[in-house]
Scaffold this motif. Structure first.
Motif, PDB file in Angstrom:
ATOM      1  N   THR A 191     -65.619  -4.064 -21.106  1.00  0.00           N
ATOM      2  CA  THR A 191     -66.518  -2.857 -21.417  1.00  0.00           C
ATOM      3  C   THR A 191     -66.410  -3.041 -23.092  1.00  0.00           C
ATOM      4  O   THR A 191     -65.806  -3.670 -23.963  1.00  0.00           O
ATOM      5  N   TYR A 192     -67.500  -2.882 -23.276  1.00  0.00           N
ATOM      6  CA  TYR A 192     -67.867  -3.307 -24.590  1.00  0.00           C
ATOM      7  C   TYR A 192     -67.194  -2.142 -25.680  1.00  0.00           C
ATOM      8  O   TYR A 192     -66.072  -2.682 -26.478  1.00  0.00           O
ATOM      9  N   VAL A 194     -70.744  -3.953 -30.909  1.00  0.00           N
ATOM     10  CA  VAL A 194     -70.106  -5.445 -30.039  1.00  0.00           C
ATOM     11  C   VAL A 194     -71.666  -5.346 -28.979  1.00  0.00           C
ATOM     12  O   VAL A 194     -71.611  -6.559 -29.266  1.00  0.00           O
ATOM     13  N   GLY A 195     -72.269  -4.758 -29.107  1.00  0.00           N
ATOM     14  CA  GLY A 195     -73.918  -4.577 -27.615  1.00  0.00           C
ATOM     15  C   GLY A 195     -74.188  -6.429 -28.868  1.00  0.00           C
ATOM     16  O   GLY A 195     -74.998  -6.562 -28.127  1.00  0.00           O
ATOM     17  N   VAL A 226     -69.234  -8.288 -19.629  1.00  0.00           N
ATOM     18  CA  VAL A 226     -69.599  -6.934 -20.313  1.00  0.00           C
ATOM     19  C   VAL A 226     -70.824  -5.717 -19.829  1.00  0.00           C
ATOM     20  O   VAL A 226     -71.359  -6.101 -19.689  1.00  0.00           O
ATOM     21  N   VAL A 227     -69.481  -4.566 -19.390  1.00  0.00           N
ATOM     22  CA  VAL A 227     -69.897  -3.705 -18.871  1.00  0.00           C
ATOM     23  C   VAL A 227     -69.996  -2.120 -19.391  1.00  0.00           C
ATOM     24  O   VAL A 227     -68.864  -2.143 -20.442  1.00  0.00           O
ATOM     25  N   GLY A 271     -75.146  -1.813 -17.750  1.00  0.00           N
ATOM     26  CA  GLY A 271     -75.638  -1.647 -19.101  1.00  0.00           C
ATOM     27  C   GLY A 271     -76.358  -3.057 -18.876  1.00  0.00           C
ATOM     28  O   GLY A 271     -77.442  -3.824 -17.923  1.00  0.00           O
ATOM     29  N   GLN A 272     -76.886  -3.470 -20.047  1.00  0.00           N
ATOM     30  CA  GLN A 272     -77.982  -4.107 -20.185  1.00  0.00           C
ATOM     31  C   GLN A 272     -77.825  -5.789 -20.138  1.00  0.00           C
ATOM     32  O   GLN A 272     -76.482  -6.482 -20.558  1.00  0.00           O
ATOM     33  N   TYR A 273     -78.853  -6.761 -20.527  1.00  0.00           N
ATOM     34  CA  TYR A 273     -78.886  -8.194 -20.106  1.00  0.00           C
ATOM     35  C   TYR A 273     -79.998  -8.991 -20.603  1.00  0.00           C
ATOM     36  O   TYR A 273     -81.110  -8.522 -20.416  1.00  0.00           O
TER      37      TYR A 273
END
Length: 189
Positions: free
Chosen positions: A118-119, A134-135, A152-153, A160-162
Motif C-alpha cells: 500500500t502507499y 508516495v502516490g 501499490v494500492v 486506487g488510481q493508475y
DNA sequence: TCGATGGCTTGTA
DNA sequence: CTACAAGCCATCG
C-alpha cells in the motif's frame, strides 16, 4: 555533468497495446517506458516530449517485449540495473529527480509478483508519513511495469488510481493472479 | 520563496 | 455504506 546525447526508442506491440522504451545511447540504460492503447504515436510521444534528441531503432525491442510479458502476467528477466536510477540534480536528462523518488521506486521494485503493497506501507518502510508523496512518485514512475506501481494500492485494499486507468490496473493484477472482488483486493492466505 | 497540489489516511458524522 | 475535513509532506510553478 554528463548529458545524454541521444535516446534510442524501440517499440513492441502486443494485444493492441503499444510498448515504447527509451534507452540512452551513451549509458545504455533505460530512461523511460511508456505504454498506450491503442495509439503508437502517443506511446512514443511521452518519451519524445522528455527527450527531443531521439532516433527509432529495433535495438531494444526485446526489452519492450519483456515488458509486455509483465502486463500479461508472465515471468521476465528484467532487472533493476538496466534502469537509469542515478540522481544528479545538475543533469536534467536523468529520469529520477530526487533521492526520495529513487527510494520509493526501489522499494516498489521489491514487491513480489502477485502481491500488493500500500502507499502507506511503502511510506512506512521509508520512515515517513508522506503517503501522498508516495502516490506522486507512482504517478510519475518513469518505468511502469518494471517498477510495479500497479502493485501499490490504498490502505483499505481498494485498487486506487493508475496512469493507464483503473481497468488497466485491475487487468494487470488479475493477470498476476491477485484475487479481486470489484475494486477490492481479497487477501489469500 | 511560498502557496497549491496530489495515484493518500484517519477521523467524524 | 457515503461525505467531508484536516493532516501529512515531497514537488512544482
Amino acid at each position: 555533468m554528463t548529458s545524454f546525447n541521444k535516446i534510442i526508442i524501440s517499440n513492441y506491440k502486443s494485444n493492441d497495446l503499444y510498448y515504447s522504451v527509451g534507452v540512452s545511447s551513451s549509458t545504455g540504460k533505460v530512461v523511460k517506458i511508456s505504454l498506450s492503447n491503442p495509439n503508437k504515436r502517443k506511446a512514443n510521444a511521452e518519451i519524445i516530449n522528455s527527450y527531443p534528441n531521439f532516433e527509432f531503432s529495433n535495438a531494444y525491442e526485446d526489452i519492450a517485449r519483456e515488458i509486455s510479458k509483465i502486463y500479461e502476467g508472465k515471468k521476465t528477466n528484467l532487472k533493476l540495473d538496466m534502469l537509469e536510477l542515478n540522481v544528479d540534480k545538475s543533469n536534467r536528462d536523468l529520469p529520477v529527480k530526487s533521492s526520495f523518488q529513487k527510494d520509493v521506486l526501489v522499494e516498489t521494485y521489491k514487491i513480489p509478483y502477485g502481491e500488493v503493497a500500500t502507499y502507506k506501507s511503502l511510506a512506512e518502510k521509508l520512515k515517513t508519513r508522506a503517503y501522498r508523496a508516495v502516490g506522486t512518485v507512482m504517478a510519475n514512475n518513469p518505468f511502469p511495469l518494471i517498477i510495479p506501481c500497479h502493485r501499490v494500492v490504498k490502505s483499505d485494499l481498494t485498487i486506487g488510481q493508475y496512469g493507464g486507468g483503473p481497468k488497466m490496473k485491475r487487468e494487470i493484477l488479475k493477470n498476476e493472479g491477485v484475487n479481486l472482488k470489484g475494486d477490492k483486493i481479497i487477501k489469500t492466505c
